[in-house]
Design an enzyme around this catalytic site. Structure first.
Site, PDB file in Angstrom:
ATOM      1  N   GLU A  31     -34.058 -15.627  25.591  1.00 22.22           N
ATOM      2  CA  GLU A  31     -35.050 -15.563  24.730  1.00 22.22           C
ATOM      3  C   GLU A  31     -36.022 -16.764  24.654  1.00 22.22           C
ATOM      4  O   GLU A  31     -36.451 -17.174  23.545  1.00 22.22           O
ATOM      5  CB  GLU A  31     -34.126 -15.516  23.204  1.00 22.22           C
ATOM      6  CG  GLU A  31     -33.528 -16.803  23.056  1.00 22.22           C
ATOM      7  CD  GLU A  31     -31.875 -17.102  23.599  1.00 22.22           C
ATOM      8  OE1 GLU A  31     -31.353 -17.936  23.298  1.00 22.22           O
ATOM      9  OE2 GLU A  31     -31.758 -16.170  24.532  1.00 22.22           O
TER      10      GLU A  31
ATOM     11  N   ASP B  39     -38.259 -20.582  21.600  1.00 19.84           N
ATOM     12  CA  ASP B  39     -36.917 -20.061  21.750  1.00 19.84           C
ATOM     13  C   ASP B  39     -36.629 -19.481  20.481  1.00 19.84           C
ATOM     14  O   ASP B  39     -36.877 -19.906  19.467  1.00 19.84           O
ATOM     15  CB  ASP B  39     -35.988 -21.163  21.811  1.00 19.84           C
ATOM     16  CG  ASP B  39     -34.554 -20.494  22.181  1.00 19.84           C
ATOM     17  OD1 ASP B  39     -34.085 -20.181  23.164  1.00 19.84           O
ATOM     18  OD2 ASP B  39     -33.918 -20.472  21.223  1.00 19.84           O
TER      19      ASP B  39
ATOM     20  N   ASP C  23     -33.325  -6.436  21.999  1.00 17.32           N
ATOM     21  CA  ASP C  23     -34.308  -6.082  23.268  1.00 17.32           C
ATOM     22  C   ASP C  23     -35.909  -5.742  22.180  1.00 17.32           C
ATOM     23  O   ASP C  23     -37.014  -6.216  22.633  1.00 17.32           O
ATOM     24  CB  ASP C  23     -34.103  -5.027  23.696  1.00 17.32           C
ATOM     25  CG  ASP C  23     -33.186  -5.151  24.961  1.00 17.32           C
ATOM     26  OD1 ASP C  23     -32.864  -6.418  25.385  1.00 17.32           O
ATOM     27  OD2 ASP C  23     -32.620  -4.075  25.233  1.00 17.32           O
TER      28      ASP C  23
ATOM     29  N   HIS D  52     -27.642  -5.142  21.352  1.00 15.16           N
ATOM     30  CA  HIS D  52     -28.521  -5.612  22.357  1.00 15.16           C
ATOM     31  C   HIS D  52     -29.676  -4.686  22.207  1.00 15.16           C
ATOM     32  O   HIS D  52     -31.019  -5.187  22.651  1.00 15.16           O
ATOM     33  CB  HIS D  52     -27.942  -5.597  23.691  1.00 15.16           C
ATOM     34  CG  HIS D  52     -26.941  -6.690  23.945  1.00 15.16           C
ATOM     35  ND1 HIS D  52     -27.352  -7.793  24.338  1.00 15.16           N
ATOM     36  CD2 HIS D  52     -25.857  -6.556  23.753  1.00 15.16           C
ATOM     37  CE1 HIS D  52     -26.270  -8.659  24.308  1.00 15.16           C
ATOM     38  NE2 HIS D  52     -25.166  -8.031  24.002  1.00 15.16           N
TER      39      HIS D  52
END
Length: 138
Positions: A46, A3, A20, A16
């Site tokens: 994630e 994570d 990405d 974002h």
């Protein structure tokens, strides 16, 4: 399981599109460690999972730690300056008499959250030898 640490903050601060790119960088790092018996999956958001066949605790820990260290060296350029990220990991194992994938993932998830609660940027195996010191950085 892996994570990415503080990923919501990455999206909130950098946007974002940068988030990405961070996800793509992590996927590229995992791909560098691709080998027979190791399959990688994005679980969502994630979170990622590696399914490793016939792997000892030490070898699984070593592979997961190397992935974490390699990801920590990745730099994502942003308008606000270079961004480095870290990742936490948790390892679960099947039992000799058999375990479902869901059972192994649940164990890995518990270890992952223990790693996050223990300071992030580490890999843990619950009830194992690998105690999860913070990952080295290059």
């Amino acid at each position: 399981m892996f994570d990415l640490d503080h990923f919501k903050r990455t999206n909130d601060v950098y946007g974002h599109p940068v988030g990405d790119r961070v996800l793509c960088r992590f996927a590229a790092v995992i791909k560098k460690y691709d080998r027979v018996g190791v399959d990688a999956f994005r679980l969502g958001g994630e979170e990622f999972a590696l399914v490793m066949s016939r792997m000892t605790e030490d070898k699984a820990y070593d592979l997961a730690s190397r992935i974490g260290v390699a990801f920590g060296t990745e730099v994502v350029p942003t308008p606000r300056g270079p961004l480095r990220s870290s990742v936490s990991g948790g390892i679960g194992f099947g039992k000799e008499d058999g375990s479902s994938l869901d059972e192994v993932l649940a164990e890995a998830d518990r270890a992952l959250y223990a790693a996050k609660n223990d300071g992030r940027n580490r890999v843990l195996v619950l009830n194992g030898k690998a105690d999860g010191p913070a990952l080295r950085s290059a």
